[in-house]
Enzyme design. Structure first.
Site, PDB file in Angstrom:
ATOM      1  N   HIS A   1       1.405  64.772  15.335  1.00  0.00           N
ATOM      2  CA  HIS A   1       0.337  64.563  14.299  1.00  0.00           C
ATOM      3  C   HIS A   1      -0.328  63.078  14.367  1.00  0.00           C
ATOM      4  CE1 HIS A   1      -2.168  64.865  10.620  1.00  0.00           C
ATOM      5  NE2 HIS A   1      -1.860  66.173  10.692  1.00  0.00           N
TER       6      HIS A   1
ATOM      7  N   ASP B   1       1.025  73.899  11.992  1.00  0.00           N
ATOM      8  CA  ASP B   1       0.528  75.098  12.716  1.00  0.00           C
ATOM      9  C   ASP B   1       1.864  75.897  13.395  1.00  0.00           C
ATOM     10  OD1 ASP B   1      -2.386  75.203  12.457  1.00  0.00           O
ATOM     11  OD2 ASP B   1      -2.229  73.205  13.668  1.00  0.00           O
TER      12      ASP B   1
END
Ligand code: COA
Length: 396
Positions: free
Chosen positions: A264, A315
Site C-alpha cells: 500500500h 483487496d
C-alpha cells in the site's frame, strides 16, 4: 540549468500533501482509518452501509428518523430508465463491467438537464441518485450479458439485500448480507487515493459531478487500485491447491512479480481494514466451505510477510469473500464503485467548497527549442545532437 536549482520531482506524488480534508483520516502510526472521526471497525460493528453513506455526505450519523427518510429516498431512486437498459443491451456482452458502469454514469449525466447545477443541494441529490442506481446497473449488466432479463429493484430491501436479489433473484442468509455490508463500508472512502484524486482533479476545473465520477470509475479500474480485487482472485485460481501456493509464491518473488492484494502507498505496516474483513471471511467461510481458498490465502500472506515484509491490503480478503459469496469475478471492482461513490462525491463537494485548480508542474527533458523546417527541406536538415539538447528545462 544549474543542478542546485533543479526542482525536486515527487514522482507519483509520493509523500506530497496537496490539500486538507475533513472526510477521513488514515492514522499511519496505529494503522487505523476514521470516517468523520469514527473508526471504521466501530462503524462495521454498529452500522449498516446506508448509515455510513449518510455520515459521509452529512458529516454526522443519522438519527432513526433521518435514516428512515434517507433510505426511503434512496429506495425510490433505484429504478433505471428503459433508455439506459437499451444502452446496456447494445454493448458487447464481453465488455468489462467497469466500462459499462463508466458508460452508464456518463449516460445518466448526459440525460440530466440539471447537470450544471453545482450547488451542494443539487450535488447531494445527484450523489444519492447515482448511489441508488449503481447496484441496479451492475445487476442488470450481469443478467443482460448472460442472456437474462434484469430484475427490477425492490423497495423493501436494504442496499446490500437488493443487490443480491437483482443479481440472482434471491436474498442470501443474514451472515452473507452482513459481511457484504462490511465490504461496502470499508470500500466507501480512503482519503486521496488515485480515483478520489482523479474526481477532485476533474472537479477542480469546475467540471460537473458526473464527469468526476465517470473519470473516477476509469481510475479505479486499474489493477494497482480497485482492479486489484479481481487480480487477487486470478492468483488464487491460478494456484488452485494449497500445496502449490508456496512454490507459486517463491517463483513469483524470484521473478520479481507484483503480488496483487499486497502493499500500500500509505500503510506500511498493514491495512487497517484487513482484520475486520478477515473476520468476515472466516464467518462466510464456515457457511460456504472456504477452507481451501482460506489456506491458499494464509500461505500467501505468511510467505509475503516472511520474504518481503509486505502485508495484504483491503483487496486481498475482499476477493476471497466475494468469491465465496458466488459473485462473478469481474463484478468485484464494480462493487467497489457501489461503495466508493459515497467517498468520491463527498470529496467532489469538499473540493468545490474550497476549490483551487489542480495543476502541478513537471520538469522537461525533451527536445531543446528548435526551428520548424519547411516541408520540402525535411529529412535533409541535420538532427539535433545530444549536446544541443537541454534536459531539465521547466515546462511552461
Ligand atoms: N508485490 C511485490 N512487491 C511489492 C508489492 C507487491 N504487491 N508492493 C510493493 N512491493 C515492493 C516493491 O517492489 C518495492 O520494492 P523495491 O523497493 O525493492 O523496489 C517496494 O515494495 C515499494 O513498492 P512501491 O511499488 O514503490 O510502492 P508504491 O507505494 O508505489 O505502490 C502499490 C503501492 C499499492 C501500487 C503496490 O504495493 C502494488 O502494486 N500492490 C499490488 C496492487 C494492489 O494490491 N493494489 C491495491 C492497493 S489498495
Amino acid at each position: 540549468m544549474d543542478d542546485s536549482k533543479k526542482p525536486e520531482v515527487h514522482k507519483g506524488l509520493v509523500g506530497v500533501y496537496i490539500d486538507d480534508s475533513k472526510v477521513s483520516k488514515i492514522v499511519q502510526e496505529t494503522n487505523s482509518l476514521t470516517y468523520r472521526g469514527y473508526a471504521v471497525q466501530d462503524l462495521c460493528a454498529s452500522c449498516k452501509f446506508e448509515e455510513v453513506a449518510f455520515l459521509m455526505w452529512h458529516g454526522e450519523l443519522p438519527t432513526k428518523q433521518e435514516l428512515a427518510d434517507f433510505e426511503k429516498k434512496e429506495r425510490s431512486l433505484r429504478a433505471i430508465e428503459p433508455e439506459l437498459i437499451d444502452v446496456l443491451k447494445k454493448l458487447r456482452h464481453d465488455a468489462h463491467p467497469m466500462d459499462v458502469l463508466r458508460t452508464a454514469i456518463s449516460f445518466i449525466g448526459a440525460q440530466d438537464p440539471n447537470w450544471a447545477d453545482e450547488s451542494k443541494a443539487a450535488n447531494l441529490e445527484k450523489s444519492l441518485n447515482m448511489m441508488a442506481k449503481l447496484p441496479t446497473i451492475v445487476a442488470a449488466w450481469s443478467r443482460i450479458r448472460n442472456g437474462e432479463e434484469p430484475i427490477a429493484p425492490r423497495t423493501d430491501l436494504s442496499y446490500s439485500e437488493n443487490f443480491f436479489n437483482m443479481t440472482t433473484g434471491k436474498v442470501p442468509e443474514p451472515a452473507i448480507i452482513n459481511a457484504f455490508d462490511k465490504t461496502m463500508i470499508l470500500y466507501a472512502e480512503h482519503s486521496f487515493n488515485v480515483s478520489t484524486f482523479t474526481a477532485r482533479t476533474i472537479t477542480s476545473s469546475l467540471s460537473d459531478i458526473y464527469s468526476a465520477v465517470t473519470g473516477a470509475i476509469g481510475s479505479l479500474k486499474g489493477r494497482l487500485h480497485g482492479g486489484a480485487n479481481e487480480a487477487v482472485l486470478d492468483v488464487i485460481q491460478e494456484i488452485g491447491e494449497p500445496e502449490k501456493a508456496q512454490a507459486w509464491l517463491d517463483d513469483a518473488i524470484a521473478k520479481k512479480k507484483t503480488i496483487m492484494g499486497f502493499g500500500h502507498r500509505v500503510y506500511k505496516n498493514g491495512d487497517s481494514r484487513v482484520p475486520t474483513l478477515k473476520g468476515a471471511f472466516n464467518e462466510v467461510s464456515k457457511l460456504r466451505g472456504g477452507e481451501k481458498i482460506g489456506q491458499i490465502m494464509d500461505i500467501l500472506e505468511q510467505g509475503m510477510l516472511d520474504k518481503k515484509n509486505i502485508k495484504p491490503n483491503v483487496d486481498f480478503p475482499t476477493a476471497g469473500l466475494y468469491h465465496l459469496m458466488g459473485i462473478e469475478k469481474d463484478l468485484y471492482t464494480p462493487l467497489f464503485v457501489m461503495a466508493r461513490i459515497t467517498g468520491w462525491t463527498t470529496h467532489v463537494m469538499e473540493q468545490l467548497e474550497g476549490n483551487k485548480l489542480i495543476r502541478p508542474l513537471c520538469t522537461y527533458s525533451g527536445e531543446a527549442q528548435r526551428s520548424v523546417v519547411p516541408m520540402d527541406q525535411r529529412g535533409t536538415a541535420p538532427k539535433a545532437t545530444p549536446a544541443q539538447k537541454k534536459p531539465g528545462n521547466p515546462a511552461p
